[in-house]
Each structure stands twice: as C-alpha cells, then as structure tokens.
Design a protein around this motif. Structure first.
Motif: not given
Length: 788
Positions: A376-393
C-alpha cells in the motif's frame, strides 16, 4: 530505515524490573515494553546477527546485559542508557554464550571474575579462516580479557546451543543421541577444567533444560518424547571429596530407565507431542515443566505426578519459554516471529510482540504461489501471505504488525499436511481494495478448488472485509495475476487456461437503517487471444488501456468495449509481468524461462525501445515519474563480484543506462516498491526473501549507508543501449525529476569515456572549454610526483 528482522533467532531476556524485554533482532537488540508490547529503544553496534542476550541479575535498578554475535564480539551494555561499556573481540563467529557466574547468589557476584562459555566456529591457526562444519566450546574471561582460553571443553561438527542451569552449577549441550553435562567449578579460572558426564538415548535429542534447585535434567527428542533424568552426576560430580549419593549405582536395577550405566539415578519418559520437542523449561519453583513443539500447544507438566494442562491454539510452532523475575508472567517465542507475554496464573496470552511473518513453508507444495508482497504505497503498509491462511498487514514505518485478515476460515494446525494455500494477494493503487486467491490442493489428483476473493477497506475500522467470493473463476485453471484499475472499481484476473476476465464492483442498494456500504463484484467481460496462456495484465496510468500478456506477445485492449486494439512484438520467453511506467508512454515486460528478458516498449511506436537479457525477480514503477526499479538475480559465478546474490537497478524508461544500483543479499523471493514517505518524498522499499526490509531514498547519495553496498560497475549485464556523455559528468542533470530535489544519482562509469563523450544532444552538452579540457585529460596518462 531497516526492519523485518527475526525476533526469534535467539532466546529473549527480561529486565530485572520485568517492564522490559530484550530481544535479539538481526544485528541489534530491540527493547520492548512488556506493558504495551511496543519497541521503546534498541542497542546498535553489532555488525552481524545477535545470538545471545543475557541480562545481569540484581535489583531493579541494575540495567546491564551481555550480548554475543556472529561478528565475533561480546559486548557489555547499560541498556537503560543505550551505552556500550565493553567490547571483547574473539574474531570468530559466536553461535551461543552463557555466563554461569552471573547466576550465583547476589552477594557472590561482585566478588567473582566472570567467565563466559561460548560455542564458536573453529578457525585455522595459520590464516585464522573459519573451518567448515566445525565448532568448539571454550571459556572467555570477561573481567580481564587478554586472549581466548586455549582449553576446549568440547569440539563438535556443528554449533550447538549452550544451556546453563538456573543455579549456574551445570552446563550442557545435546549432540545427536547424547547429552553432555559439565560441572562448573566454584572458583572459575582460565585453567580450570570441568568434570563431564554423558547421558544417552536411542533417539536424537532436540532440546534440554535443567531443574532450578534439584539434580534433574529434562530432554526432548525428535519423536516427541520427554526424558526426565533424576539424580544425574551423583557418581562423578563430587562436593568436598564426598560422593553426592552413597548408594551404589553399579546395579542396573537400581537405576530404572537409565542406559549404558549412565550417571543418573533414574530416567522416566513422558509422551504427548507428535513431533520434535522444541521447547523445555522448568518453572522458577521447579514444580512444573513447560514443553512445546510444532503443534503450537504449550503443555504444563506437574513434575511429581505427570499430570498435564494445556494452552492450545497458539497458532505456530514454539521456540523459547523465558521466565521473568516476576513469577506472574513469562514469554513464549514462536516460529512465526511472534513473542507472546503469558500470564502464568490463568495460562493465557496477555499481549503479543508482532514481527513480520516468515515466508510460506508450503512454497514448494504449490507451484502457483506468488512470493511477491503487495504494497500500500500511500500508507507504507505491506501485505504478505501467512501459513495460517491469512494476510498480515505490516507497517514499514513502525516496524510492527498491525492486523491480519483471515482469508480462509479454517482451523490451522502446524502439524497437519498442507491442503489449502493462499497463493496470491494484490492491492489497488489507493489501498482500498484487495484481491486474494486461495487454492485447495487436490488429494490424489481429485478435489482441487480455486477461489478468488475481493475485499473492501472499511473506512471506519481501516480493516478489510470480504465482499465477493468466486469459485473457479477460470474453470479449473490457476489464476496467474490480478490487477486493479487505477481510478475506478474494476479489476482483471488472468489465467493459465487462456483467458482473462474483467470484474466490476457495484454498490448494492441499501436500506434506510443501514450505514455500512455493501459492494459486490461481477464479471463484466471475458477475453482471450489464440487460446494462449494469459500470464500478466496491467492498466495504463489513466486506465484507458488494458495490456494483457498472451504467452510471448502483448495484447492491448479497450476494456469498456472488450475489443482488441493491437498486438505488440514478441519476446523469447513467456511474459510473466507487465507494468506501465508511471505517466509515460512506456510499458515494461518481464519474461521468465530459459531466456529471461527485461523489455521496455514504446506505446506510441508499438515497438521495443530497449531490453536486457537478465533474470528479474521483482519490478516496481514510480507513480508520477518515468522511473522504475528492478531486482535482478546475479549468477552464482559472479556473486563475489557484486557482493551479493542480487542487485537493485533504477532506470529512467527513456534510457537503458541504470541511474542507480545497489548490491543486495537474499534477493530470491524478494519484492520492491516505490512508496510515499512521511514527508511526501518517494522512498524505495526492498523486502528480501526472508522478509527483512530496508527503506531508503533512491535519489540520495547517502543511501548506501543503510547497509547496502553501492555498485558502480555493472559488469555482466547485457545492455542494448548507448552510453552518453553523462557517464563522466554525474553532476550534470540528464533528466528532470519533477520535484524540488537535486538529481543526485549514480551512474556506471564507462571504462573508455573518450569514445562516447560527445554522444549527447548538442543543446545539453557543457561548454566547449570544459569539454575540451576533460577530453584532453582523458587521453593523457596521469603521473604522481613524489616529493621528498
């Protein structure tokens, strides 16, 4: 700014007051508040990974600690003042360190000389270079250090963590199927040699722990069993020349469970864990034994009865358990880079220190997994996949996890076989929409399922909620890419099955009493080109043109009418990534396969502008400029030349000459993105394969000070452009940055500048007087005069 380091590479340590937790974090020690779980400061000075953090015990006002590192140094700190007091350089990597004398009674600590026991890599005596697969356990005088002790307690083929008993009397390691335990002498000295015993097992040991007051050692093995050795060392460890246990231990019947006539009174076995035991720790009073492993469950064993209590569903394999001086709470370190503060009385998690989640362990299970992170270029967040079927921000500026989105509503058990994988995540330009792809893996070739989900950001909670779920959006074909329209609620998904789909989002009719907006996505159009696999798609900056890669060609579409406008060129290998370069007329394509290629296409000419034959791992473009950055993988034969396995190159789309370059490590699986800084400046974020990251200004000459090696010579890159006169005039601007900054960039310097010195445009050339002098100097050989 750097971040994303592992918080679980070594065991943390509580301060004496219990209000701080000192955590090894890459090359520094991060200090967290146990009340808020936020980082308050850090100890910086080591140049390699920190391997041990030991707080000096004492009153609440004592704020000293010792740290060791792979850089070969031991440092003494006052962590309240963030000041390094002493540095001891052992010149060889230190993998583990313990200081038994610090665990003596408080009145004895000040009277002793402190000795550390270190497990370090062995060096050759002649050239002091590290040997391969060789480690030694040695002593080091911390009080009066002159040189490392020549006494070697043990030499092993690989480093092993050192474990010291809470009373400081015993030191142990596990080596394959054997426990080696030394008795630390009361009066420690450089020449003292400790007595040693060995305890054996039929399986490989994985962890060990000492009882705080009694002669009991617990050890876990790779099968999930826990062995409790009672009365160890009664025969060989003596005090005042008197045997600790006068009972004869030669009769095996008197030592139930003990193998090979080992020096222990008895050995009992407990078994609950289904996999290797990774965590063992006794409670401070010795009544309970804590154990943990891959199951993500903390087990509390009552030592006398063997009865169990559980803290389940922690969600990740357990690594370390650390008691604080306050017996009411402790910490648990997990493999997913999280540290939980545990309330002992109720056995519950009070708060968590959230690091960035590690890469997916199922990367090899599903070939369609995209390792690219979404920014997310405007807020400086990165979203990555996790092993527990989720997305971490994860916040790049705050260096901490904010929240997670559960993509698949399914209980996650680390010991279970992987059946569902989140293969892809993509964010819109403004960060208000998200698309995810999850794949249910087939069992014996039957039952596979692909799900495409669209998510919308709630303006109040600033969290994503699912708006639409699409099963099998491209029949049974895997989704290769998702891209969002830059200005409206539209998205495109492409598939290896030979088609792409255009999705539009519409706001549903709301009732009068509803305040929350509901959105739903539906398929607007379907397109294909000669049944070729569609591997990538991109919208132009104004959203008027849709580019879709069909194998080795680029197709341009009018997405409103779903009409094919043009077909551009052909590449030697299938195109796996497309991206329009800012507001310019250029389109960037990345081809993978046996002949990888980076190509820049001119949309006005519908032809290739320039290209490189180079393997690309990731690419990103500036939103308002004609610049883009790539991560290129370096062949193993040239890694020494570039001081890493990858290189970041920044280009102006109009020029094939890189304007900046940095050597990086762990480039495989890395990501890169231009993001907006807090002062509206453009920063470049590099996330490596281990999800460690660095933020820096790509237009600043001081960027190389952020532990990134500058590379001026781009040897090994096959380039199809021409060098200009700017190669020897870096102080002269060759382009406009359209911002109030000087164009301080780095260029590769030609080895023969006189051949290209006049290749620039005539109106951009410097005055003839300056050109002539520089030209003449380049033809002359310079001599250095020696003055006596």
């Amino acid at each position: 700014m750097k971040g994303g380091q592992s918080y679980v590479s070594c065991s943390p340590s509580f301060s004496n007051s219990g209000d701080r937790l000192l955590v090894g974090s890459g090359t520094s020690v991060a200090i967290f508040s146990t009340t808020t779980a936020l980082q308050v400061s850090s100890l910086d000075g080591h140049t390699d990974t920190v391997t041990s953090v030991i707080v000096v015990p004492g009153s609440n006002i004592v704020t000293y600690c010792w740290t060791s590192s792979l850089d070969g140094t031991i440092r003494h700190w006052d962590f309240s003042l963030l000041k390094c007091i002493k540095i001891i350089d052992l010149k060889l990597p230190i993998f583990s360190m313990v200081i038994p004398s610090l665990l003596s009674p408080e009145e004895e600590i000040s009277e002793k000389k402190h000795f550390a026991y270190v497990c370090m890599q062995t060096g050759n005596e002649k050239d002091n270079r590290p040997k391969l697969c060789s480690a030694q356990i040695r002593k080091c005088n911390l009080t009066d250090f002159h040189k490392l002790s020549t006494i070697t307690l043990k030499e092993t083929k690989k480093p092993h963590p050192l474990i010291v008993s809470p009373c400081g009397k015993f030191l142990g390691i596990k080596e394959k199927r054997t426990l080696h335990i030394w008795k630390v002498p009361k009066v420690d000295s450089n020449s003292a040699v400790s007595k040693k015993i060995s305890l054996h097992h039929t399986k490989t040991f994985s962890v060990l722990a000492f009882h705080p007051t009694e002669r009991i050692v617990a050890a876990g093995d790779v099968t999930g069993r826990i062995l409790i050795f009672r009365g160890f060392g009664a025969k060989n460890f003596q005090e005042n020349d008197v045997l600790l246990n006068r009972t004869s231990m030669t009769d095996e019947e008197c030592k139930p469970g003990v193998r090979q006539n080992d020096d222990a009174e008895s050995c009992s076995t407990w078994h609950w864990h289904s996999d290797a035991v990774n965590l063992l720790s006794f409670s401070s009073d010795g009544v309970y034994l804590y154990s943990g492993g891959k199951e993500g469950v903390l087990v509390l064993w009552q030592l006398d009865t063997g009865k169990k209590k559980f803290l389940p569903r922690i969600g990740s394999p357990l690594r370390y358990f650390v008691d604080s001086l306050d017996p009411s709470f402790a910490s648990i370190s997990c493999a997913d880079n999280q540290i939980h503060i545990l309330k002992i009385s109720s056995v519950e998690i009070m708060r968590s220190i959230s690091g960035i989640k590690p890469p997916l362990s199922s990367q090899e299970t599903c070939e369609s997994i995209s390792s690219q992170a979404a920014f997310d270029r405007s807020s400086g967040l990165v979203a990555v996949q996790t092993d527990n079927y989720g997305i971490q921000f994860y916040s790049l500026f705050a260096n901490r996890g904010l929240y997670e989105v559960q993509v698949c509503e399914r209980n996650y058990q680390p010991v279970d076989e992987v059946t569902v994988v989140v293969t892809m995540v993509e964010l819109s330009t403004d960060g208000s929409m998200m698309g995810t792809v999850e794949v249910k893996l087939p069992e014996e070739g039957i039952g596979g399922l692909i799900c495409l989900k669209f998510w919308d950001l709630d303006s109040d909670t600033k969290r994503f909620s699912m708006s639409t779920l699409v099963y099998e959006p491209h029949r049974d074909a895997h989704i290769s890419a998702i891209t969002f329209h830059p200005t409206c609620r539209m998205a495109v998904s492409t598939s290896y099955g030979g088609d792409f789909k255009i999705w539009v989002c519409r706001e549903e009719t709301q009732q009068k009493d509803q305040t929350h907006r509901n959105f739903s996505w539906m398929c607007h159009a379907v397109g294909s080109y000669k049944n070729k696999a569609m591997r990538a798609a991109a919208f132009s900056a104004d959203g008027s043109v849709l580019a879709v890669a069909a194998d080795t060609v680029i197709t341009l579409w009018d997405h409103d009418k779903n009409e094919l406008i043009a077909v551009v060129g052909e590449t030697p290998s299938p195109i796996g990534r497309l991206i329009f370069v800012g507001n310019s007329e250029y389109l960037l394509s990345v081809s993978y396969g046996s002949t990888p290629q980076l190509s820049v296409w001119s949309m006005s000419k519908l032809a290739a502008s320039w290209s490189y034959r180079i393997q690309i791992e990731a690419v990103s473009c500036a939103l308002d400029l004609s610049y883009f950055a790539i991560i290129a993988l370096i062949p193993k034969s040239k890694e020494r030349l570039f001081k890493g396995d990858g290189i970041i190159l920044v280009f102006n789309a109009t020029d094939p000459i890189p304007v900046a370059s940095w050597s990086v490590t762990k480039a495989k699986g890395g990501s890169i993105a231009f993001i907006k800084g807090k002062t509206s400046q453009t920063l470049l974020a590099y996330l490596n394969g281990d999800r460690e990251y660095v933020l820096f200004d790509p237009y600043d000459k001081e960027a190389h000070e952020l532990n990134m090696t500058m590379e001026d010579d781009l040897v090994g890159l096959e380039e199809n452009g021409q060098f200009g006169y700017t190669s020897i005039y870096p102080e002269l601007p060759a382009f406009e940055l359209k911002r109030n900054k000087t164009s301080s960039v780095f260029s590769g310097v030609s080895n023969r500048p006189w051949e290209t010195i006049f290749s620039g445009s005539s109106h951009m050339l410097p005055p003839l007087t300056k050109l002539c002098s520089e030209f003449m100097e380049s033809l002359m050989e310079k001599r250095t005069s020696m003055v006596e």
